[in-house]
Design a protein around this motif. Structure first.
Motif, PDB file in Angstrom:
ATOM      1  N   LEU A   1      -0.541  -7.614  -5.890  1.00 23.91           N
ATOM      2  CA  LEU A   1      -1.628  -6.835  -5.291  1.00 23.91           C
ATOM      3  C   LEU A   1      -1.330  -5.344  -5.288  1.00 23.91           C
ATOM      4  O   LEU A   1      -2.176  -4.545  -4.879  1.00 23.91           O
ATOM      5  CB  LEU A   1      -1.901  -7.334  -3.868  1.00 23.91           C
ATOM      6  N   GLY A   2      -0.138  -4.978  -5.713  1.00 29.05           N
ATOM      7  CA  GLY A   2       0.178  -3.566  -5.943  1.00 29.05           C
ATOM      8  C   GLY A   2       0.147  -2.680  -4.726  1.00 29.05           C
ATOM      9  O   GLY A   2      -0.101  -1.468  -4.854  1.00 29.05           O
ATOM     10  N   GLY A   3       0.373  -3.227  -3.557  1.00 29.03           N
ATOM     11  CA  GLY A   3       0.395  -2.410  -2.346  1.00 29.03           C
ATOM     12  C   GLY A   3      -0.898  -2.409  -1.567  1.00 29.03           C
ATOM     13  O   GLY A   3      -0.976  -1.786  -0.493  1.00 29.03           O
ATOM     14  N   ARG A   4      -1.927  -3.068  -2.069  1.00 25.39           N
ATOM     15  CA  ARG A   4      -3.168  -3.173  -1.277  1.00 25.39           C
ATOM     16  C   ARG A   4      -2.930  -3.993  -0.017  1.00 25.39           C
ATOM     17  O   ARG A   4      -3.603  -3.796   0.993  1.00 25.39           O
ATOM     18  CB  ARG A   4      -4.277  -3.839  -2.113  1.00 25.39           C
ATOM     19  N   TYR A   5      -1.952  -4.916  -0.087  1.00 24.14           N
ATOM     20  CA  TYR A   5      -1.574  -5.707   1.079  1.00 24.14           C
ATOM     21  C   TYR A   5      -0.069  -5.585   1.302  1.00 24.14           C
ATOM     22  O   TYR A   5       0.726  -5.737   0.370  1.00 24.14           O
ATOM     23  CB  TYR A   5      -1.950  -7.181   0.885  1.00 24.14           C
ATOM     24  N   ILE A   6       0.309  -5.286   2.555  1.00 27.49           N
ATOM     25  CA  ILE A   6       1.711  -5.228   2.964  1.00 27.49           C
ATOM     26  C   ILE A   6       1.912  -6.301   4.014  1.00 27.49           C
ATOM     27  O   ILE A   6       1.180  -6.355   5.007  1.00 27.49           O
ATOM     28  CB  ILE A   6       2.069  -3.845   3.545  1.00 27.49           C
ATOM     29  N   THR A   7       2.891  -7.156   3.809  1.00 25.48           N
ATOM     30  CA  THR A   7       3.071  -8.266   4.736  1.00 25.48           C
ATOM     31  C   THR A   7       4.100  -7.953   5.812  1.00 25.48           C
ATOM     32  O   THR A   7       4.845  -6.973   5.748  1.00 25.48           O
ATOM     33  CB  THR A   7       3.423  -9.558   3.986  1.00 25.48           C
ATOM     34  N   ALA A   8       4.139  -8.811   6.830  1.00 31.71           N
ATOM     35  CA  ALA A   8       5.068  -8.690   7.955  1.00 31.71           C
ATOM     36  C   ALA A   8       5.246 -10.081   8.540  1.00 31.71           C
ATOM     37  O   ALA A   8       4.831 -11.080   7.940  1.00 31.71           O
ATOM     38  CB  ALA A   8       4.514  -7.704   8.987  1.00 31.71           C
ATOM     39  N   GLY A   9       5.853 -10.183   9.697  1.00 33.79           N
ATOM     40  CA  GLY A   9       6.102 -11.479  10.315  1.00 33.79           C
ATOM     41  C   GLY A   9       4.947 -11.967  11.159  1.00 33.79           C
ATOM     42  O   GLY A   9       4.100 -11.202  11.600  1.00 33.79           O
ATOM     43  N   ASP A  10       4.924 -13.260  11.400  1.00 33.73           N
ATOM     44  CA  ASP A  10       3.910 -13.873  12.254  1.00 33.73           C
ATOM     45  C   ASP A  10       4.449 -15.239  12.672  1.00 33.73           C
ATOM     46  O   ASP A  10       5.632 -15.555  12.450  1.00 33.73           O
ATOM     47  CB  ASP A  10       2.571 -13.994  11.516  1.00 33.73           C
ATOM     48  N   VAL A  11       3.578 -16.057  13.229  1.00 33.96           N
ATOM     49  CA  VAL A  11       3.973 -17.411  13.627  1.00 33.96           C
ATOM     50  C   VAL A  11       4.555 -18.152  12.422  1.00 33.96           C
ATOM     51  O   VAL A  11       3.952 -18.195  11.354  1.00 33.96           O
ATOM     52  CB  VAL A  11       2.759 -18.182  14.188  1.00 33.96           C
TER      53      VAL A  11
END
Length: 359
Positions: free
Chosen positions: A116-126
């Motif tokens: 996605l080339g940086g359009r989405y940045i992930t992190a933590g969750d459940v």
């Protein structure tokens, strides 16, 4: 916001959630690792879409899609209200993390994020941990919330809990005239990472705390750390002053709205209202709800600070500012005779509407 019909497609569900439709929804599958994931980008108007990855054993694909659409929509409003230059996104991995999670699966997921080339940045969750994010970070740079050793800011539970605590203080000031939980009974539903940190903050402030959790290990841990905490089978309808939902969402239903004894509802869970009508039912009973996407934005503020390499003290001060933000939203709701949810939406939309809508 309305709740989408379970049989609606992606476009239909997105439009039923909000007039602000999702920009992009990506279905990801890797046969070798068993990965089945959905990444939803709701908005990039204010910046790249940021939101955690939830690893959860959904009943079916339809339930997973509904969750990721709602969560990503909420992240847009959370980021806008928090004043950070980020958009809203979310991802879900379908499956039980206790049995399915593997380094191969996380690596495959990271590769999809990278496309996605940086359009989405992930992190933590459940269902995802800092260790998982470290693995993801070996395969894509579009990740936040990694361990300090891996160059990240570490687990966001502490600052998420601090933000909820500040929001709760603002709610307490509105309901009882003083910004403290001292002498109040708070029912914390869910004592995982965030609920556990919140419990410690409440006890330090002089509150009496009772807790519940479906995870017996979590209950044993909290009882060992804080013997003064009472363990209950439920807190949503218990005789408490404050109900703090800190597990999964949709615990505020028509049924609980009719039976809840708390005068203030404020917690870390996302999408706490099962349907929009629930808040009206709470309001009619004189119960103040602090909108979740404002109260639980501390973790987002932390990872936004990580992206710009902000000093930890500066980030913590920004999380503490959730108190005046919630105070302003609650005051606006009272002044204009509207629900706090509507006031919070309006607060966020002022930023969103100031940005030209384009991809």
């Amino acid at each position: 916001m309305t709740v989408a019909h379970p049989e609606a497609g992606v476009f239909g569900r997105s439009h039923e959630l909000s007039a602000r439709a999702h920009e992009q929804v990506v279905f990801c599958e890797d046969h070798r690792s068993g990965l089945k994931a959905i990444i939803a980008i709701h908005s990039t108007a204010l910046g790249p879409a940021l939101g955690g990855t939830r690893f959860y054993p959904y009943a079916d694909e339809s339930a997973a899609l509904q969750d990721v659409l709602r969560l990503s929509w909420g992240m847009t409003y959370k980021a806008a209200a928090a004043g950070v230059d980020l958009g809203g996104g979310k991802a879900v991995i379908i499956g039980d993390p206790a049995t399915m999670k593997s380094e191969e699966l996380l690596a495959a997921y990271a590769c999809f994020v990278d496309t996605l080339g940086g359009r989405y940045i992930t992190a933590g969750d459940v269902g995802t941990t800092t260790d998982d994010l470290d693995i993801i970070g070996r395969h894509t740079r579009y990740v936040t919330g990694r361990s300090v050793a891996a160059g990240g800011s570490g687990d966001s539970a502490r600052l998420t809990a601090l933000g909820v605590f500040q929001a709760m203080r603002a709610g307490a000031e509105s309901v009882w005239g003083t910004p403290t939980l001292a002498g109040r009974t708070v029912g914390v539903e869910g004592v995982g990472k965030v609920g556990r940190e919140l419990t410690a903050l409440l006890l330090a402030d002089g509150a009496e705390v009772c807790v519940t959790d479906v995870n017996e290990a979590a209950l044993r841990r909290i009882a060992a750390e804080h013997p003064e905490v009472r363990l209950l089978s439920t807190v949503s309808t218990a005789p408490v002053d404050v109900y703090a939902p800190c597990a999964l969402g949709a615990t505020l239903t028509a049924s609980t709205a009719a039976t809840i004894e708390a005068k203030l509802v404020c917690g870390a869970a996302n999408n706490q209202l099962a349907t929009p009508e629930v808040e009206q039912a709470l309001t009619e009973r004189g119960i103040t709800w602090v909108p979740d996407f404002v109260a639980n934005s501390g973790g987002l503020i932390q990872v936004a600070g990580e992206l710009r390499a902000a000093p930890p003290a500066e980030v913590e001060a920004e999380v503490t500012d959730i108190f005046p933000r919630c105070r302003e939203i609650i005051a606006a709701a009272k002044a204009d005779g509207i629900a706090t949810g509507a006031a919070a939406n309006r607060f966020a939309e002022r930023r969103l509407d100031a940005i030209p809508r384009s991809l």
